[in-house]
Design a protein around this motif. Sequence first.
Motif, PDB file in Angstrom:
ATOM      1  N   PRO A  58       0.848  -1.196   0.000  1.00  0.00           N
ATOM      2  CA  PRO A  58       0.000   0.000   0.000  1.00  0.00           C
ATOM      3  C   PRO A  58       0.882   1.244   0.000  1.00  0.00           C
ATOM      4  O   PRO A  58       1.886   1.300   0.717  1.00  0.00           O
ATOM      5  CB  PRO A  58      -0.779  -0.106   1.311  1.00  0.00           C
ATOM      6  CG  PRO A  58      -0.669  -1.528   1.739  1.00  0.00           C
ATOM      7  CD  PRO A  58       0.621  -2.040   1.173  1.00  0.00           C
ATOM      8  N   THR A  77      -2.093   4.282   2.767  1.00  0.00           N
ATOM      9  CA  THR A  77      -2.533   3.015   3.357  1.00  0.00           C
ATOM     10  C   THR A  77      -3.992   3.107   3.786  1.00  0.00           C
ATOM     11  O   THR A  77      -4.780   2.192   3.540  1.00  0.00           O
ATOM     12  CB  THR A  77      -1.623   2.632   4.541  1.00  0.00           C
ATOM     13  OG1 THR A  77      -0.285   2.466   4.052  1.00  0.00           O
ATOM     14  CG2 THR A  77      -2.074   1.358   5.218  1.00  0.00           C
ATOM     15  N   GLU A  80      -6.124   3.212   0.460  1.00  0.00           N
ATOM     16  CA  GLU A  80      -6.144   2.007  -0.357  1.00  0.00           C
ATOM     17  C   GLU A  80      -6.763   0.797   0.330  1.00  0.00           C
ATOM     18  O   GLU A  80      -7.438   0.002  -0.322  1.00  0.00           O
ATOM     19  CB  GLU A  80      -4.734   1.648  -0.827  1.00  0.00           C
ATOM     20  CG  GLU A  80      -4.196   2.597  -1.863  1.00  0.00           C
ATOM     21  CD  GLU A  80      -2.844   2.176  -2.410  1.00  0.00           C
ATOM     22  OE1 GLU A  80      -2.378   1.047  -2.127  1.00  0.00           O
ATOM     23  OE2 GLU A  80      -2.242   2.985  -3.133  1.00  0.00           O
TER      24      GLU A  80
END
Length: 185
Positions: A58, A77, A80
């Motif tokens: 990520p 992060t 995603e």
Amino acid sequence: MGLDVIRKLLATDIYPNIDDYTTKHSAVMIILYGPEYRMVMTEKPKTLALHAGEISFPGGKMSPSDSDLLDTAIRETAEEISLCLSRDDVIGQLKPVTTLNSGFSILPFVAVLDEMSGLKPNEEVQEILHIPVVPFLKTMSPDTDPHHHSLSEMYVFSYRSKTVWGASARILKQMTDIFMQNKLI
């Protein structure tokens, strides 16, 4: 071997910037978790313009609103895979790597968590992978594709029928070296 051993091996000082102004900057988050020592990676949809179908960590490119590359990795992060990390969750970083096809310098950060739940992919992620770390790192082999050797020595890793190559594999090679030096693989 417990997660405390993993934390100790991967803990480093954190320098959340790259001092190279000739490349575009990005950051990824290496997330290790649980008693089985799993790693979170993502498979990109085949419809993306860049990195279509690739297996990666990520992360993404730095935004003007990010104060540094650690903020980038944490923000990306969360976007995603819906995992909200704090700066305190991040225990270290690895050396930056450069992508061959898109010209990004990627700074990989490391977070080690006791457990993982509730991840949800966004439109940039086709699938979230939960990969057993030690067996995965043992799959490292030289990348035999001659197009991949233009800048540096290359490797591939395998998980199920998926192949990890390129910048993600060069990040994984750093982890493999650490695990091998400490006789964990």
